[in-house]
Design a protein around this motif. Sequence first.
Motif, short mmCIF file in Angstrom:
data_model
loop_
_atom_site.label_atom_id
_atom_site.label_comp_id
_atom_site.label_asym_id
_atom_site.label_seq_id
_atom_site.Cartn_x
_atom_site.Cartn_y
_atom_site.Cartn_z
N ASP A 124 3.28 -7.40 -5.33
CA ASP A 124 2.12 -6.71 -4.74
C ASP A 124 1.02 -7.72 -4.42
O ASP A 124 0.28 -8.14 -5.30
N ALA A 158 0.84 -1.21 0.00
CA ALA A 158 0.00 0.00 0.00
C ALA A 158 0.87 1.26 0.00
O ALA A 158 0.59 2.23 -0.71
N PHE A 160 -8.08 -4.25 2.30
CA PHE A 160 -7.33 -3.35 1.42
C PHE A 160 -8.21 -2.82 0.29
O PHE A 160 -9.00 -3.56 -0.29
N ALA A 180 -3.77 -2.00 -4.11
CA ALA A 180 -4.39 -1.24 -3.02
C ALA A 180 -3.47 -0.15 -2.51
O ALA A 180 -2.26 -0.29 -2.50
N ASP A 181 -4.07 0.95 -2.10
CA ASP A 181 -3.31 2.05 -1.52
C ASP A 181 -3.81 2.43 -0.13
O ASP A 181 -3.27 3.30 0.51
N SER A 182 -4.86 1.76 0.33
CA SER A 182 -5.46 2.08 1.62
C SER A 182 -5.97 0.81 2.28
O SER A 182 -6.24 -0.18 1.59
N TYR A 183 -6.11 0.85 3.59
CA TYR A 183 -6.62 -0.30 4.32
C TYR A 183 -7.14 0.15 5.67
O TYR A 183 -6.87 1.26 6.13
N THR A 217 -1.57 -7.01 -2.79
CA THR A 217 -2.84 -6.28 -2.66
C THR A 217 -3.50 -5.97 -3.99
O THR A 217 -4.57 -5.36 -4.01
N ARG A 260 -8.40 0.24 -3.15
CA ARG A 260 -7.74 1.18 -4.07
C ARG A 260 -8.62 2.42 -4.11
O ARG A 260 -9.69 2.41 -4.70
N ASN A 286 2.30 1.60 -3.49
CA ASN A 286 1.28 2.04 -4.45
C ASN A 286 0.96 3.52 -4.28
O ASN A 286 0.71 4.21 -5.26
N ARG A 287 1.01 4.02 -3.07
CA ARG A 287 0.84 5.46 -2.86
C ARG A 287 2.02 6.24 -3.42
O ARG A 287 1.85 7.26 -4.07
#
Length: 138
Positions: A95, A30, A128, A100-103, A97, A130, A33-34
């Motif tokens: 990856d 995550a 997770f 995904a960038d959030s969880y 996830t 996106r 990805n951010r």
Amino acid sequence: MLDPAEVAARTAWGEARGEGLSGMQAVLNAIGNRAAYPGWWGHGIAGVCLAPGQFSCWNVDDPNREKLISVDVADKVFLAALNLARRLCAAELPDLTTGADSYYAAGSRRPLWARDAFFKISIGRHRFYRVGLMGDGR
């Protein structure tokens, strides 16, 4: 200058040390990805990790903060997080996830941003998502 791998490892350890290697790797994914799509959540790996309000383990009032600041490689779980974070920084960390960038922790109240349309995967006790746009508009 902050070492991005060390900051990322401390973040993964602070957020998911009880989730095993896959849980810490997912947090690192995550973060990566951010960092790949910088924006309001920060720029670069260290910037993303330390952006205010993004990872609760860095909050001044979080009990994890003092622990993650003082942990070192004598802690085997932190050493594992550091090795994963080094792979992230070298763009060699798969990856788990799927972007995904959030969880959030599955047992906590569902955040407003966590809409079903953005759901990617559950890993351990984290769900997770996106939330941001990828370069191709997804």
